[in-house]
Design an enzyme around this catalytic site. Structure first.
Site, short mmCIF file in Angstrom:
data_model
loop_
_atom_site.label_atom_id
_atom_site.label_comp_id
_atom_site.label_asym_id
_atom_site.label_seq_id
_atom_site.Cartn_x
_atom_site.Cartn_y
_atom_site.Cartn_z
N CYS A 162 35.26 36.21 37.65
CA CYS A 162 36.28 37.25 37.42
C CYS A 162 35.72 38.38 36.56
CB CYS A 162 37.50 36.62 36.76
SG CYS A 162 38.77 37.83 36.42
N CYS A 201 38.25 39.81 34.03
CA CYS A 201 38.53 38.93 32.88
C CYS A 201 37.35 38.92 31.91
CB CYS A 201 38.76 37.47 33.30
SG CYS A 201 39.70 37.26 34.79
N ASP A 202 36.14 38.83 32.43
CA ASP A 202 34.98 38.53 31.57
C ASP A 202 34.01 39.70 31.39
OD1 ASP A 202 35.98 35.97 31.40
OD2 ASP A 202 34.80 35.22 33.09
#
Ligand code: NAP
Length: 305
Positions: free
Chosen positions: A131, A134-135
């Protein structure tokens, strides 16, 4: 309590089914093991949903969740591990409870495909991610790689290029399958380096990822590419081992349905990316949710329920 509709998965398909079920006056139980939204939560930009020129996955999901009538839709944050038949109803088993409902809509979406190379499992969360949104921030000003050649891979590369110092897009073929406008944007971006006809043989480093071992599929030459992060975007696969013989699937594991989204067992419907079909888009997911819910409501009415 017996619910009219039990919906498993609160992505765009599941939430749309809940919306239509509730608007038909039916009680709905909506299961979501993670955050409501599903895959689309990770989309930094949505530009192809009619009448919404530009939004993002989080806003889209949140708006849809808030649109659900709270008096008729109960959201349960538990993972369904098994479905059984009980006294003419469907019973959904989670670790904690057993819930029952008259009709069942499966909207379980897809899960990330893994590459399956040495180092991948042990470096998950330590440089290996699925992701970018997200990261991505963990790799600010660092060099990273994205794997894959579809829309997700190219979108991830474009997103990461805003954060990271360099992004390598590594794809097993020379041609990308992503839409042309995305490919054009990628090629114009000086921070993205495309590495085609190349596979990852190993993810190296301990405790954190330090490099990828690459092999050129034409010359068979191998080399190490130093990166701090690798984002896998090599596609998605269905996940519905828990539904046992309630469904039939095609050779790739997608649930077979008719045009009403009805699956093999009467009273079971499938909607969204988990269903066997040719186009998997946000628009087709919400369309499936609509069709499945209205079919379930019609079947309840026919049965005098
Ligand atoms: P995808 O289109 O299935 O692409 C997966 C990519 O991974 C392909 O390029 C494939 O290579 C590669 N791949 C698969 N298995 C591999 C392996 N074992 N090793 C190395 N590479 C491998 O998946 P996606 O990009 O996640 O997209 C999924 C669906 O969502 C698509 O229908 C896509 O159009 C849609 N989507 C749409 C948008 C949008 O904004 N419109 C955004 C994201 C996703 P090959 O090309 O060689 O097969």
């Amino acid at each position: 309590m017996i619910y009219d509709l039990m919906i498993i998965g609160a992505g765009p398909a599941g939430m749309t089914a809940a919306l239509y079920g509730a608007r038909a006056g039916r009680s709905v139980l909506l299961f979501e093991a993670e955050a409501p939204g599903g895959q689309i939560l990770n989309s930094p930009k949505i530009e192809n949903y009619p009448a919404l020129p530009q939004t993002d996955g989080y806003t889209f999901s949140e708006n849809l969740r808030q649109q659900l009538p709270q008096d008729l839709v109960t959201v349960v944050s538990e993972k369904v591990t098994q479905i059984s038949r009980c006294n003419g109803l469907f019973c959904a088993h989670t670790g904690n409870e057993i819930y029952s409902g008259r009709k069942l809509i499966l909207a379980t979406g897809l899960k990330h495909r893994k590459l399956g190379v040495p180092g991948e499992e042990s470096l998950l969360g330590k440089g290996v991610s699925f992701c970018a949104t997200c990261d991505g921030m963990f790799f600010r000003k660092k060099e990273v790689a994205v794997l894959g050649g579809g829309n997700t891979a190219v979108q991830d590369a474009l997103y990461l290029a805003e954060i990271c110092s360099r992004v390598y897009l590594i794809h097993r073929r020379a041609e990308l399958r992503a839409e042309q406008w995305l490919v054009d944007r990628m090629r114009e971006n000086e921070k993205i380096t495309f590495i085609g006809e190349t596979v990852v043989e190993e993810m190296c480093g301990a405790p954190l990822l330090q490099a990828l071992k690459l092999q050129n599929t034409v010359t068979k030459e191998t080399r190490e590419l130093p990166v701090s992060g690798v984002f896998e975007a090599i596609g998605l696969v269905p996940q519905h081992e828990m539904f046992g013989d309630l469904i039939t699937t095609d050779k790739d594991g997608y649930i077979l349905t008719d045009e009403r989204c009805a699956a093999a067992t009467p009273g079971v419907y499938a909607a969204g990316d988990c269903r066997a079909k040719t186009v998997r888009q946000l628009t087709t997911a919400t369309a499936d949710g609509t069709v499945a819910a209205l079919a379930a409501v019609e079947d309840l009415r026919r049965e005098g329920l």
